[in-house]
Write a protein that holds these residues in place. Structure first.
Motif, PDB file in Angstrom:
ATOM      1  N   PHE A  29       0.831  -1.203   0.000  1.00 22.61           N
ATOM      2  CA  PHE A  29       0.000   0.000   0.000  1.00 22.61           C
ATOM      3  C   PHE A  29       0.869   1.259   0.000  1.00 22.61           C
ATOM      4  O   PHE A  29       0.622   2.196  -0.782  1.00 22.61           O
ATOM      5  N   VAL A  30       1.890   1.292   0.844  1.00 28.33           N
ATOM      6  CA  VAL A  30       2.772   2.462   0.900  1.00 28.33           C
ATOM      7  C   VAL A  30       3.529   2.614  -0.411  1.00 28.33           C
ATOM      8  O   VAL A  30       3.734   3.742  -0.905  1.00 28.33           O
ATOM      9  N   THR A  31       3.925   1.496  -1.011  1.00 28.04           N
ATOM     10  CA  THR A  31       4.586   1.542  -2.318  1.00 28.04           C
ATOM     11  C   THR A  31       3.675   2.193  -3.354  1.00 28.04           C
ATOM     12  O   THR A  31       4.118   3.051  -4.140  1.00 28.04           O
ATOM     13  N   LEU A  32       2.410   1.798  -3.371  1.00 31.73           N
ATOM     14  CA  LEU A  32       1.450   2.361  -4.315  1.00 31.73           C
ATOM     15  C   LEU A  32       1.267   3.856  -4.091  1.00 31.73           C
ATOM     16  O   LEU A  32       1.225   4.642  -5.057  1.00 31.73           O
ATOM     17  N   VAL A  33       1.178   4.278  -2.824  1.00 28.84           N
ATOM     18  CA  VAL A  33       1.015   5.705  -2.516  1.00 28.84           C
ATOM     19  C   VAL A  33       2.205   6.498  -3.033  1.00 28.84           C
ATOM     20  O   VAL A  33       2.050   7.539  -3.682  1.00 28.84           O
ATOM     21  N   PHE A  34       3.413   6.027  -2.759  1.00 29.87           N
ATOM     22  CA  PHE A  34       4.606   6.726  -3.221  1.00 29.87           C
ATOM     23  C   PHE A  34       4.669   6.765  -4.744  1.00 29.87           C
ATOM     24  O   PHE A  34       5.085   7.770  -5.338  1.00 29.87           O
ATOM     25  N   LEU A  84       2.101   6.784  -6.836  1.00 31.72           N
ATOM     26  CA  LEU A  84       1.105   7.750  -7.309  1.00 31.72           C
ATOM     27  C   LEU A  84       1.561   9.189  -7.099  1.00 31.72           C
ATOM     28  O   LEU A  84       1.167  10.087  -7.845  1.00 31.72           O
ATOM     29  N   LEU A  85       2.421   9.385  -6.089  1.00 28.12           N
ATOM     30  CA  LEU A  85       2.963  10.718  -5.822  1.00 28.12           C
ATOM     31  C   LEU A  85       4.221  10.999  -6.640  1.00 28.12           C
ATOM     32  O   LEU A  85       4.816  12.071  -6.507  1.00 28.12           O
ATOM     33  N   ASP A  86       4.597  10.032  -7.490  1.00 29.59           N
ATOM     34  CA  ASP A  86       5.814  10.126  -8.298  1.00 29.59           C
ATOM     35  C   ASP A  86       7.076  10.258  -7.454  1.00 29.59           C
ATOM     36  O   ASP A  86       8.060  10.875  -7.875  1.00 29.59           O
ATOM     37  N   TRP A  87       7.059   9.666  -6.269  1.00 24.28           N
ATOM     38  CA  TRP A  87       8.256   9.608  -5.439  1.00 24.28           C
ATOM     39  C   TRP A  87       8.980   8.318  -5.807  1.00 24.28           C
ATOM     40  O   TRP A  87       8.842   7.274  -5.168  1.00 24.28           O
ATOM     41  N   ALA A 106       9.425   4.804  -3.606  1.00 25.99           N
ATOM     42  CA  ALA A 106       8.557   3.750  -4.135  1.00 25.99           C
ATOM     43  C   ALA A 106       9.369   2.507  -4.482  1.00 25.99           C
ATOM     44  O   ALA A 106       8.935   1.372  -4.209  1.00 25.99           O
TER      45      ALA A 106
END
Length: 214
Positions: free
Chosen positions: A21-26, A28-31, A35
């Motif tokens: 989940f945290v990987t997906l969030v990062f 989507l934020l283009d981090w 990620a």
């Protein structure tokens, strides 16, 4: 019991889901860098909690390794809790790269179990057998012999999981628990057993033969 026929142990699901989940969030934020790091951590967690199938030897009286890892001790010790005499002990150290699902060393009935909170010293040290967090089960084998199997938490392990309860019947090689993130398993053989493994040997849970009961 849990985890008998699934490729990844269920205890790993919360960690895998969180990291994914945290990987997906990062992402989507283009981090990109965070990620990528979290993706690697997610994949390693899946790898750590892997639960492969094993080919169980059919040799009568054989005691199988309960853990993947490296044998770090073979010798006679005084076992005060159950045997109250000198017995043979085999210690297997599991690094974070080993499979951490533990398997029953022999078929039989669980006569007793114990759990001690303890410390978190490096599991390869001798004092880990006495002072670390640990959970043990006393098994009465089909021939009446008794075998003690003790899961011991390591330096970064903080959770020992044991599925069966007192009175349950185990089949040799079946999964019975796991220890998260680096640990050790000690096996105490009854007097008169034959030890067929040495220090430095590598073991495969459910396949490698440590010795035999007489």
């Amino acid at each position: 019991m849990r985890n008998q026929n699934q490729p990844v142990a269920s205890e790993g699901y919360p960690f895998i889901a969180l990291f994914a989940f945290v990987t997906l969030v990062f992402a989507l934020l283009d981090w990109d860098l965070p990620a990528f790091v979290l993706l690697c951590l997610t994949l390693f967690t899946v790898y750590f909690f892997r639960n492969p199938e094993r080919i169980i030897p059919g040799e009568e009286g054989a005691v199988l390794s309960p853990a993947d890892g490296k044998v770090i001790f073979v010798g006679k010790v005084m076992e005060e809790r159950y045997f109250k005499e000198e017995v043979d002990k085999v210690s297997i150290f599991m690094s974070v790269f080993n499979v951490h699902v533990n398997r029953a060393p022999c078929s039989g009935k669980i006569l007793d179990m114990f759990y001690n909170k303890g410390e978190f010293f490096n599991a390869s040290l001798d004092k880990a057998s006495l002072q670390n967090e640990q959970a043990g089960m006393l098994i009465e084998a089909e021939g009446g012999q008794r075998l003690l199997c003790v899961q011991i938490a390591g330096l970064i392990a903080r959770r020992i999981v044991t599925y069966p309860v007192i009175g349950d019947m185990l089949e040799r090689g079946m999964r019975y628990g796991l220890i998260r993130f680096g640990s050790r398993v000690d096996i105490y053989f009854p007097p008169g057993s034959e030890i067929r493994i040495g220090v430095g040997d590598r073991t495969v849970a459910g396949e490698s033969i440590l010795g035999s009961l007489r």
